[in-house]
Design an enzyme around this catalytic site. Structure first.
Site, PDB file in Angstrom:
ATOM      1  N   GLU A 129      20.917 -17.329  87.820  1.00 52.22           N
ATOM      2  CA  GLU A 129      21.588 -16.472  86.835  1.00 52.22           C
ATOM      3  C   GLU A 129      21.886 -15.173  87.568  1.00 52.22           C
ATOM      4  OE1 GLU A 129      22.763 -14.091  84.522  1.00 52.22           O
ATOM      5  OE2 GLU A 129      20.769 -13.837  83.666  1.00 52.22           O
ATOM      6  N   CYS A 163      23.533  -7.837  82.758  1.00 50.86           N
ATOM      7  CA  CYS A 163      24.362  -8.816  83.473  1.00 50.86           C
ATOM      8  C   CYS A 163      25.578  -9.195  82.634  1.00 50.86           C
ATOM      9  CB  CYS A 163      23.550 -10.033  83.878  1.00 50.86           C
ATOM     10  SG  CYS A 163      22.636 -10.782  82.548  1.00 50.86           S
TER      11      CYS A 163
HETATM   12  P1  NDP Z   1      17.905  -8.800  93.782  1.00 49.03           P
HETATM   13  O1  NDP Z   1      18.789  -9.954  93.636  1.00 49.03           O
HETATM   14  O2  NDP Z   1      17.693  -8.246  95.147  1.00 49.03           O
HETATM   15  O3  NDP Z   1      16.447  -9.136  93.212  1.00 49.03           O
HETATM   16  C1  NDP Z   1      16.192  -9.984  92.119  1.00 49.03           C
HETATM   17  C2  NDP Z   1      14.792 -10.581  92.247  1.00 49.03           C
HETATM   18  O4  NDP Z   1      14.692 -11.342  93.456  1.00 49.03           O
HETATM   19  C3  NDP Z   1      13.684  -9.536  92.353  1.00 49.03           C
HETATM   20  O5  NDP Z   1      12.521 -10.017  91.710  1.00 49.03           O
HETATM   21  C4  NDP Z   1      13.452  -9.448  93.843  1.00 49.03           C
HETATM   22  O6  NDP Z   1      12.190  -8.976  94.152  1.00 49.03           O
HETATM   23  C5  NDP Z   1      13.598 -10.876  94.254  1.00 49.03           C
HETATM   24  N1  NDP Z   1      13.916 -11.074  95.659  1.00 49.03           N
HETATM   25  C6  NDP Z   1      14.506 -10.208  96.539  1.00 49.03           C
HETATM   26  N2  NDP Z   1      14.671 -10.797  97.741  1.00 49.03           N
HETATM   27  C7  NDP Z   1      14.185 -12.047  97.636  1.00 49.03           C
HETATM   28  C8  NDP Z   1      14.101 -13.167  98.533  1.00 49.03           C
HETATM   29  N3  NDP Z   1      14.548 -13.103  99.773  1.00 49.03           N
HETATM   30  N4  NDP Z   1      13.561 -14.315  98.089  1.00 49.03           N
HETATM   31  C9  NDP Z   1      13.120 -14.408  96.813  1.00 49.03           C
HETATM   32  N5  NDP Z   1      13.179 -13.397  95.920  1.00 49.03           N
HETATM   33  C10 NDP Z   1      13.702 -12.225  96.323  1.00 49.03           C
HETATM   34  O7  NDP Z   1      18.423  -7.726  92.804  1.00 49.03           O
HETATM   35  P2  NDP Z   1      18.129  -6.179  92.758  1.00 49.03           P
HETATM   36  O8  NDP Z   1      17.039  -5.975  91.790  1.00 49.03           O
HETATM   37  O9  NDP Z   1      17.950  -5.595  94.134  1.00 49.03           O
HETATM   38  O10 NDP Z   1      19.528  -5.658  92.190  1.00 49.03           O
HETATM   39  C11 NDP Z   1      20.696  -5.734  93.006  1.00 49.03           C
HETATM   40  C12 NDP Z   1      21.912  -6.063  92.193  1.00 49.03           C
HETATM   41  O11 NDP Z   1      21.771  -7.313  91.566  1.00 49.03           O
HETATM   42  C13 NDP Z   1      22.174  -5.129  91.058  1.00 49.03           C
HETATM   43  O12 NDP Z   1      22.892  -4.065  91.522  1.00 49.03           O
HETATM   44  C14 NDP Z   1      22.943  -5.962  90.104  1.00 49.03           C
HETATM   45  O13 NDP Z   1      24.296  -5.915  90.458  1.00 49.03           O
HETATM   46  C15 NDP Z   1      22.428  -7.348  90.331  1.00 49.03           C
HETATM   47  N6  NDP Z   1      21.432  -7.743  89.317  1.00 49.03           N
HETATM   48  C16 NDP Z   1      21.826  -8.593  88.345  1.00 49.03           C
HETATM   49  C17 NDP Z   1      20.937  -8.947  87.376  1.00 49.03           C
HETATM   50  C18 NDP Z   1      21.324  -9.854  86.295  1.00 49.03           C
HETATM   51  O14 NDP Z   1      20.812  -9.750  85.199  1.00 49.03           O
HETATM   52  N7  NDP Z   1      22.181 -10.811  86.541  1.00 49.03           N
HETATM   53  C19 NDP Z   1      19.582  -8.441  87.326  1.00 49.03           C
HETATM   54  C20 NDP Z   1      19.257  -7.582  88.420  1.00 49.03           C
HETATM   55  C21 NDP Z   1      20.167  -7.256  89.374  1.00 49.03           C
HETATM   56  P3  NDP Z   1      11.969  -7.402  94.388  1.00 49.03           P
HETATM   57  O15 NDP Z   1      12.483  -6.703  93.179  1.00 49.03           O
HETATM   58  O16 NDP Z   1      10.503  -7.338  94.489  1.00 49.03           O
HETATM   59  O17 NDP Z   1      12.735  -7.071  95.637  1.00 49.03           O
END
Ligand code: NDP
Length: 490
Positions: free
Chosen positions: A235, A269
């Site tokens: 998602e 999102c």
């Molecule tokens: P990320 O995609 O980086 O992170 C989402 C989740 O994945 C977090 O729990 C993160 O952990 C984890 N994660 C990060 N790297 C890895 C990896 N290599 N393997 C497995 N899990 C991992 O999103 P961000 O929070 O950095 O946000 C960045 C952008 O993503 C936002 O600007 C937005 O555009 C989008 N976003 C969209 C969302 C939605 O609802 N669709 C929700 C959040 C973000 P950790 O936080 O500990 O790094």
């Protein structure tokens, strides 16, 4: 041995909300091992017992609503009321998943057709084992619960890695589950940074990964899952369009547009990011919109930008949009980290970052279109395809536009309303990801179909799957199939 830790901070004040262990690959492995045992027990309980436990968990969460809302408020900065709303929505999903799992997934007989007349066929959906949930920070209860509740209801154990920005609420959700299910660690949380999530995705005992976050990280998680052929539901983000047709109720449309774009500081999102308004009502709609936006304030109506790094992305989009487009409200000066005041820009070129990339901030671009058809074409010209909105008084027309919108969900004459209907599946196409949470599809996402065919009696003179089969049996088969399928029918 000292345990590495990290702090979760209140993004509004910078104060430490909680300190949590950075659980590395060993700790994640142990958690998954415990979960695998718990999954066998939980899966064996059967639907009625799981339903009762999940409904009990729902009641526990409801009784802790105020405490949980407070914690979400502290970790994300969003107003307590918004935190309460997201938890209430999560509770309704948990309730639906608990009550519908048996009906959707339980054993049923299916027809066998003429050629299989001597067979009985049954279908059921069995648990996958351990589901790894990697969650985001923007809706740290509602979004992961869309996977957790459905995965648990389908009979799986869950290991949940909350975002490093919102670990406290993730841990609390798992702790409270243990009040309803104390016997086994059916739902555990593991805390840490990206590497913790990476370790979870790489564990070969994980039956499925449910990921919510950015498209870029989804690709990395999917690559890790590919090593073990672990399936994934992704998602990811969106760039949702909001279409205002000529016969729309403009006051309602402007009100909904503003809330859909600015609530939660645009960190949604399925938040509104692009607005397309047909020429005939463009000026009137903009009057409604700009009249209302002056009353919306960062720090009062919505909170700060939760993830500090996001402020730079929002600023880049605003800078670019205001250079090429025409400012309606706000501008580069609206960014006062960690807060961003509402920004509305019109006539921004369709190929600019503010129109193409996910902004995840309280900003919108607005464009005048010839008609609804052009609005739809522009809405669909995006790599993303998560949600969207259509405002029109003509139900037939609105339905047609909604169906042709290349997204997983569309709301008509309301924003994001599909997220509050548990029976509706939620997920995207293209860069917005694949697979579905919520609804019957969301339950099936966390289960494997198990098909069983049982011969009730041998078919006289028709033993086709045997080396004893002779020409007369084949002849009978040809006659039967010609009778059944050989005629042109309507
Ligand atoms: P990320 O995609 O980086 O992170 C989402 C989740 O994945 C977090 O729990 C993160 O952990 C984890 N994660 C990060 N790297 C890895 C990896 N290599 N393997 C497995 N899990 C991992 O999103 P961000 O929070 O950095 O946000 C960045 C952008 O993503 C936002 O600007 C937005 O555009 C989008 N976003 C969209 C969302 C939605 O609802 N669709 C929700 C959040 C973000 P950790 O936080 O500990 O790094």
């Amino acid at each position: 041995m000292t345990t590495l830790t990290f702090d979760s901070l209140n993004p509004a004040t910078g104060e430490v909300v909680g300190t949590h262990p950075r659980q590395g690959p060993d700790a994640v492995r142990e958690a998954v091992g415990r979960a695998a045992e718990a999954a066998a027990w939980w899966g064996g309980l059967g639907h009625p017992a799981r339903r009762q436990r999940l409904l009990d968990y729902k009641a526990v969460l409801t009784r802790h609503l105020r405490e949980l809302s407070r914690l979400v408020h502290e970790e994300t900065g969003k107003p307590v009321g918004d935190a309460t709303l997201e938890i209430v929505l999560a509770i309704t999903h948990l309730d639906w998943a608990a009550r519908h799992a048996r009906k959707v997934l339980g054993r049923r007989r299916v027809g066998t057709g003429m050629v299989g007349l001597n067979l009985a066929a049954t279908l059921e959906y069995l648990p996958l084992g351990v589901v790894g949930v990697i969650g985001p920070w923007n809706y740290p209860v509602f979004t992961p619960m869309g996977s957790i509740a459905y995965a648990l209801a389908a009979g799986n154990a869950v290991v949940f890695k909350p975002s490093e920005l919102t670990p406290g609420i993730g841990v609390r959700l798992a702790e409270l589950f243990a009040e309803s299910v104390p016997e086994q660690p059916v739902f555990q949380a593991v805390t840490g940074l990206g590497e913790t999530g990476a370790a979870l995705a790489a564990d070969p005992r994980i039956g499925k990964v449910a990921f919510t976050g950015s498209t870029a990280t989804a690709k990395r998680v999917m690559a890790a899952c590919a090593e073990n052929l672990t399936p994934i539901v992704a998602e990811c983000g969106g760039k949702d369009a909001f279409i205002v047709d000529a016969d729309a109720d403009l006051a309602r449309a402007a009100d909904a547009c503003l809330w859909g774009a600015m609530s939660n500081a645009g960190q949604t999102c399925v938040g509104v990011e692009r607005v397309y308004v047909v020429d005939a009502v463009y000026e009137s709609f903009m009057r409604e919109l700009s009249g209302r936006v002056t009353k919306v304030r960062a720090g009062e109506d919505y909170g700060p930008i939760t993830m500090p790094g996001q402020v730079d992305i929002i600023k880049r989009h605003i800078d670019d949009a205001t250079k090429s487009g025409k400012i309606v409200t706000g501008g580069p000066g609206s960014v006062r980290a960690p807060y961003v005041e509402p920004v509305i820009v019109e006539d921004v070129p369709e190929d600019s970052p503010a129109v193409r990339e996910e902004t995840f901030g309280p900003t919108i671009t607005v464009r005048r279109t010839r008609d609804a058809q052009e609005a739809l074409e522009l809405a669909n010209a995006s790599a993303y395809g998560l949600g969207g909105t259509v405002f029109s008084r003509n139900t037939r027309r609105a339905m047609e536009l909604a169906r042709r919108m290349r997204t997983g969900m569309t709301a008509i004459n309301s924003v994001i309303s599909f997220a509050g209907v548990p029976a509706l599946p939620f997920g995207g196409v293209g860069d917005s990801g694949f697979g579905r949470i919520h609804g019957a599809d969301g339950l099936r996402e966390f289960a494997r179909p198990k098909a069983i065919s049982r011969q009730r009696f041998p078919m006289p003179g028709m033993n086709l799957t045997s080396f004893t089969r002779g020409p007369s049996e084949l002849e009978r088969l040809i006659r039967l199939v010609t009778f059944l399928h050989g005629r042109r029918k309507r």
